[in-house]
Design an enzyme around this catalytic site. Structure first.
Site, PDB file in Angstrom:
ATOM      1  CD  GLU A 269     -61.988 -97.129 -30.142  1.00 41.23           C
ATOM      2  OE1 GLU A 269     -62.112 -97.380 -29.519  1.00 41.23           O
ATOM      3  OE2 GLU A 269     -62.209 -97.236 -31.807  1.00 41.23           O
ATOM      4  CG  HIS A 290     -80.665-117.172 -47.907  1.00 44.45           C
ATOM      5  ND1 HIS A 290     -81.753-117.238 -49.158  1.00 44.45           N
ATOM      6  CD2 HIS A 290     -79.658-116.000 -49.489  1.00 44.45           C
ATOM      7  CE1 HIS A 290     -81.929-117.326 -50.661  1.00 44.45           C
ATOM      8  NE2 HIS A 290     -80.043-116.620 -50.862  1.00 44.45           N
ATOM      9  CE  LYS A 401     -57.226 -99.929 -25.421  1.00 44.34           C
ATOM     10  NZ  LYS A 401     -56.605 -99.513 -26.473  1.00 44.34           N
TER      11      LYS A 401
END
Length: 428
Positions: A269, A290, A401
């Site tokens: 951000e 792994h 938003k």
């Protein structure tokens, strides 16, 4: 915090000592700018003064009204939750800590159904007091408490700004509350009321966390060779400029897994602007050796791997065994095995010409965590200065938003129109 850049030298992509020497002049200028911003309490730069300006007494006063709870539920999102979650996950306590930071209905219901609501403190955090996800989850949590016969006003702590819905709610009901510090973006607020209230509720040493932050402050200087935070910030910037556009952060301690989540928000951000930035990836040693290490070693040469570990930890011995092929493990320990895995991964990346940086703290405790969080914040700010990006803003997040709020009828936002204009190519 200690940083070792040796395995980032002469790799692909990579840097050289000459690169760092040239960059050090720019680091000095950037440090002057950062220091001036701190001294003037400028927006964003104020975050780097939190170890000195945060008030632990005020935090203790706000939480002292609660009996020692069985659990703490933080209702927030992004920077309003991840700092608190990092400390809560890393440090052991008999007070369980949970986070409600997504609006997935199945997850929210399952969590609230399992919590001992009568003995849970709900810590709701939003600087604006209007964050849709946070307020929605808080309303759901409040209703769940009422349905369970719990007076939510006796079990709620509010951390918010000077105005907004949450501030009005706290004032109306006389709820204990804490202020969100001015001039501090949420993702930089771990060493403030936002990140430390949960630590206080869990019985951790808040003062020690801030002392660790002050250790980080004291290490800032005009040279990357004298400051671990600046060494990391400068090296990651230089590597990104040369093609290491992914930064895989891989702590070798289960307790630091949430730290990698916190780092991912901080890095993404803050630095993802104007076509620039470095994509954070999250991994866990030794587990992800792994699952992801194959890609890091043999995939596209566009990655930096940041390996993080404590140098001291409690240990568990491995019992002796007479099984062929496993006798070498007997008499060793899980900690010894994890350290060997760390060093083997580090060496394997270097052998494959993949840049990697070692970041170490003494142990996973309050002081070391405070220094680590501060160090990464300072590294991020330095990277932003070197890249000339607006580190403390997040316009792309604000766009989304507004679109979501418009879709829900929360106002007339043109961003919401883009949703109806979605292009489709459906395969049913």
């Amino acid at each position: 915090m200690r940083v070792d850049l040796g395995n980032a030298l002469e790799t692909t992509p990579g840097i050289t000592t000459e690169t760092l020497d040239r960059l050090d002049e720019r680091v000095a200028a950037a440090h002057d700018r950062i220091a001036a911003g701190m001294a003037d309490d400028e927006f964003g730069y104020a975050a780097l003064t939190l170890p000195e300006t945060a008030d632990p007494d005020r935090i203790h006063a706000a939480v002292d009204g609660f009996d020692r709870p069985e659990a703490v539920l933080t209702v927030g999102i992004g920077g309003s939750a991840l700092g608190a979650a990092t400390l809560a996950t890393a440090l052991e306590s008999d007070v369980d800590a949970y986070v409600l930071d997504n609006v997935d209905p199945d997850d929210a219901r399952a969590l609230l159904d399992d919590l001992p609501l009568a003995d849970t403190v709900v810590n709701v955090v939003s600087k604006s007091g209007t964050t849709a996800e946070t307020l929605a989850n808080f309303l759901v949590a409040r209703e769940a408490m009422a349905d369970a016969g719990v007076d939510w006003t006796d079990r709620t702590l509010v951390t918010t700004g000077e105005s907004g819905n949450l501030r009005e709610l706290a004032d109306r009901h006389g709820l204990p509350s804490l202020p969100v510090p001015d001039g501090v973006p949420g993702r930089f607020s771990a060493l403030s009321t936002v990140g430390l209230a949960v630590a206080a509720l869990q019985g951790h040493d808040v003062e020690a966390v801030l002392a660790g932050g002050r250790d980080g402050m004291a290490s800032l200087s005009g040279s990357l060779y004298e400051s671990p935070a600046y060494a990391y910030g400068a090296a990651t910037y230089a590597l990104a400029e040369r093609g290491a556009r992914t930064n895989a952060v891989m702590p070798y301690a289960e307790s630091l897994e949430t730290f990698a989540e916190w780092f991912a928000q901080l890095w993404a951000e803050s630095l993802g602007k104007d076509g620039l930035g470095q994509t954070p990836a999250r991994a866990l040693g030794a587990t992800d050796q792994h699952s992801q290490l194959q890609l890091y070693r043999a995939g596209p040469p566009d990655k930096l791997v940041t390996l993080v570990r404590p140098t001291e930890r409690a240990d568990v011995p491995i019992p002796e065994t007479d099984l062929d092929g496993l006798a070498y493990l007997g008499g060793s320990s899980l900690g010894g095995l994890l350290d060997a895995e760390f060093e083997a991964t580090e060496a394997s990346l270097a052998a494959a010409d993949v840049p990697n940086v070692r970041v170490e703290i003494d142990r996973v405790d309050e002081r070391s965590l405070g220094e680590l969080l501060y160090g990464m914040e300072a590294a991020c700010v330095l990277y932003g200065e070197l890249a000339s990006v607006s580190t403390f803003t997040q316009p792309a997040v604000e766009w989304g938003k507004k679109a979501a709020r418009g879709l829900l009828g929360g106002g007339d936002f043109p961003e919401a129109d883009a949703v109806t204009e979605k292009r489709e190519l459906r395969v049913d």
